[in-house]
Design a protein around this motif. Sequence first.
Motif, PDB file in Angstrom:
ATOM      1  N   THR A  34      11.604  15.923 -20.329  1.00 25.57           N
ATOM      2  CA  THR A  34      12.931  15.415 -20.670  1.00 25.57           C
ATOM      3  C   THR A  34      12.916  14.783 -22.060  1.00 25.57           C
ATOM      4  O   THR A  34      13.821  14.994 -22.865  1.00 25.57           O
TER       5      THR A  34
ATOM      6  N   ARG B 135       7.403  15.608 -15.892  1.00 25.35           N
ATOM      7  CA  ARG B 135       8.853  15.804 -15.871  1.00 25.35           C
ATOM      8  C   ARG B 135       9.528  14.890 -16.894  1.00 25.35           C
ATOM      9  O   ARG B 135      10.403  15.309 -17.643  1.00 25.35           O
ATOM     10  N   ILE B 136       9.063  13.625 -16.910  1.00 28.64           N
ATOM     11  CA  ILE B 136       9.636  12.656 -17.851  1.00 28.64           C
ATOM     12  C   ILE B 136       9.359  13.115 -19.285  1.00 28.64           C
ATOM     13  O   ILE B 136      10.246  13.123 -20.140  1.00 28.64           O
ATOM     14  N   GLN B 137       8.108  13.559 -19.534  1.00 24.55           N
ATOM     15  CA  GLN B 137       7.757  13.983 -20.892  1.00 24.55           C
ATOM     16  C   GLN B 137       8.560  15.203 -21.313  1.00 24.55           C
ATOM     17  O   GLN B 137       8.949  15.329 -22.476  1.00 24.55           O
TER      18      GLN B 137
ATOM     19  N   THR C  24       1.798  13.473  -7.364  1.00 21.85           N
ATOM     20  CA  THR C  24       3.199  13.131  -7.609  1.00 21.85           C
ATOM     21  C   THR C  24       3.320  12.325  -8.894  1.00 21.85           C
ATOM     22  O   THR C  24       4.224  12.551  -9.691  1.00 21.85           O
ATOM     23  N   GLU C  25       2.377  11.396  -9.097  1.00 23.59           N
ATOM     24  CA  GLU C  25       2.416  10.562 -10.298  1.00 23.59           C
ATOM     25  C   GLU C  25       2.333  11.438 -11.549  1.00 23.59           C
ATOM     26  O   GLU C  25       3.107  11.259 -12.491  1.00 23.59           O
ATOM     27  N   ALA C  26       1.428  12.416 -11.538  1.00 20.40           N
ATOM     28  CA  ALA C  26       1.252  13.279 -12.709  1.00 20.40           C
ATOM     29  C   ALA C  26       2.454  14.209 -12.902  1.00 20.40           C
ATOM     30  O   ALA C  26       2.915  14.426 -14.020  1.00 20.40           O
TER      31      ALA C  26
ATOM     32  N   ARG D  37       0.800  -1.213   0.000  1.00 19.23           N
ATOM     33  CA  ARG D  37       0.000   0.000   0.000  1.00 19.23           C
ATOM     34  C   ARG D  37       0.837   1.269   0.000  1.00 19.23           C
ATOM     35  O   ARG D  37       0.312   2.343   0.261  1.00 19.23           O
ATOM     36  N   THR D  38       2.136   1.150  -0.241  1.00 17.45           N
ATOM     37  CA  THR D  38       2.950   2.364  -0.361  1.00 17.45           C
ATOM     38  C   THR D  38       2.235   3.271  -1.345  1.00 17.45           C
ATOM     39  O   THR D  38       1.979   2.872  -2.479  1.00 17.45           O
ATOM     40  N   TYR D  39       1.897   4.460  -0.904  1.00 15.69           N
ATOM     41  CA  TYR D  39       0.976   5.263  -1.693  1.00 15.69           C
ATOM     42  C   TYR D  39       1.683   6.363  -2.465  1.00 15.69           C
ATOM     43  O   TYR D  39       2.350   7.219  -1.888  1.00 15.69           O
ATOM     44  N   LEU D  40       1.552   6.305  -3.752  1.00  4.31           N
ATOM     45  CA  LEU D  40       2.064   7.366  -4.605  1.00  4.31           C
ATOM     46  C   LEU D  40       0.876   8.275  -4.909  1.00  4.31           C
ATOM     47  O   LEU D  40      -0.108   7.826  -5.490  1.00  4.31           O
TER      48      LEU D  40
ATOM     49  N   LEU E 213       5.518  13.676 -11.984  1.00  4.56           N
ATOM     50  CA  LEU E 213       6.652  12.892 -12.455  1.00  4.56           C
ATOM     51  C   LEU E 213       6.509  12.608 -13.946  1.00  4.56           C
ATOM     52  O   LEU E 213       7.480  12.716 -14.695  1.00  4.56           O
ATOM     53  N   LEU E 214       5.269  12.287 -14.371  1.00  8.60           N
ATOM     54  CA  LEU E 214       5.056  12.022 -15.798  1.00  8.60           C
ATOM     55  C   LEU E 214       5.384  13.262 -16.628  1.00  8.60           C
ATOM     56  O   LEU E 214       6.063  13.171 -17.650  1.00  8.60           O
TER      57      LEU E 214
END
Lengths: 373, 198
Positions: free
Chosen positions: A85, A81-83, A74-76, A67-70, A78-79
């Motif tokens: 890059t 940020r990746i996009q 944060t998920e959005a 249940r480690t909760y992201l 991070l996405l």
Amino acid sequence: MPNQYAFYSAADFVIDDAFLKHQLTPTPASIDWWNRWLSENPSQQEEWNKAVRLLEAVRLGLNDYTRTYLTPETEAMLLSRIQATNRLHDEEEAPIRSLWNQPWIRYVAAASVISLIGIGWWGQQSFQRRTQPYQAYVATLDESKIEKVNQGDKPLHFQLPDGSQVTLFAKSRLSFDNFFGKKNRSVYLSGKAFFEVKKQPNSPFFVYANELVTKVLGTSFVVQAYPNDKQVEVQVKTGKVSVFTQNDPSKAQKLSNRELEGIVLTPNQQITLNRQELRLARALVPEPQLLAQPIPLPAFEFEEAPVPQVLELIEKAYGVNIVYDAELLSSCTLTASLSEESLAQKIKLICQAIDATSETIDAQIVIYSKGCH
Amino acid sequence: MDTPIDEQQLWQDFQQGDDDAYTQLYRLHVRAMYRYGLSLVPVSEAFVLDCIHDVFAEIWAKKTRLTVPENVRYYLLKSLKTRILHLLKRHERPHLFVSQPDFDDLWAEPSSDELLMQEEESFDREQLIKRLVSQLPPRQQEAIRLRFVENMEYTQIAELLSMNRQSAQNLVFRAVEKLRSWLLPSLFYLFQDFFSSK
């Protein structure tokens, strides 16, 4: 039927591939198989039951991990940020590709209609990649939209249909649709503008500028978002504004809600959105101004005044947060006249007087002191 | 049962430069990467996020040269761990990661008195078993997470832990067996509802 399971212990079962698969994702075939096996090996039934409970216990024990909760935010983020890059990477690759094509283009240039089409297509692609958010916003408005453009160098002043005042700075554009003030209060900005928004608690006012959305109820503030800037800036003069990014997962809720939420800015604070990383940073504006006060301000004249009292006064006058150890500083007193000084100078002079240092962190002024004797 | 998503197909689409397929792969696996990463370097969320960023940015940059992995989750977790270890080795981050294989031997097992005390202190069976799991050596914990949550094959667990398949299976077995023996006294009263429900 192979009977490797005849002498299995509970732990043996738990680590077995077929057993685990059956427990986690049973299929009609696996249910069949194990039922048949258990009816043929009744002596193993008890160990099998223990294994089922043991597996459940182990998985229960791993719940904290499972249940480690992201958070969706944060998920959005991070996405994005990746996009960002990846876009950077693609743009770096693109010129290399066109250089590659060059010798080929030289050889067939004379006859090559095809290559011209190709270049045209490539040009269009790279143009589309660079389409500014402002254009994308304006494209969503219908024909009857109103666009104010300031091509000149002098600020352009005008009033919106709801009575809000706008000062549009050089090389800036502002669009809003014909229904402005009736269905919504949304404006789209490219460049820099100062807004004095008429208070309408039931109808929040929105400024869309590059990737940043600013939501206010009634206040004055500056938004700066030129197409080629690396960042978007919002500075608050009076009242409160909330800001969030275009890709905020809970954007819909923040747009529809009548409350201000997300990052809320108060006077003399500014937020900067780094467009590359979509990172928001809050800070004090470079030159914080005294807040307009309903009652006349007390003079900043101090005689043997306890320093915490002085700081409290400054906090109120500028609407800033000052962090300090009140108990420690209560041993310090100040005798000074600080009416003319800016906020930064006031803080500096106080720190000098009591041998302290200060630092501004996340829109707060922090005072470090060892106290006075 | 929900229809399984054809991840191999998604992967191939992403290799063609399909943004949506790439985003779908991200959404399918980012949570597992996050929890696995955090279990390796528990105190540094920002560092884990950086590493996930690096893994996804790298597969995008190399997309035309990649082969289609048999198990996408395994591939991504493996890449993440490699990235984390790589950065830790370069001493760019404080050492937070325990990786010595013989660390298991240094791991003190709780005594039976300690176990008894923990049982008395634990409000419920979930709390108790969580405590017991946290007392397993780190590598055993990692192995059972990969096995029972991420659903990995022993060969894949072995790869992730740099050991052979048999050792990986032994590791999981030791962890399960230890939990069983620790739980033995309590299995009958704490886990009663397991009995009655089955």
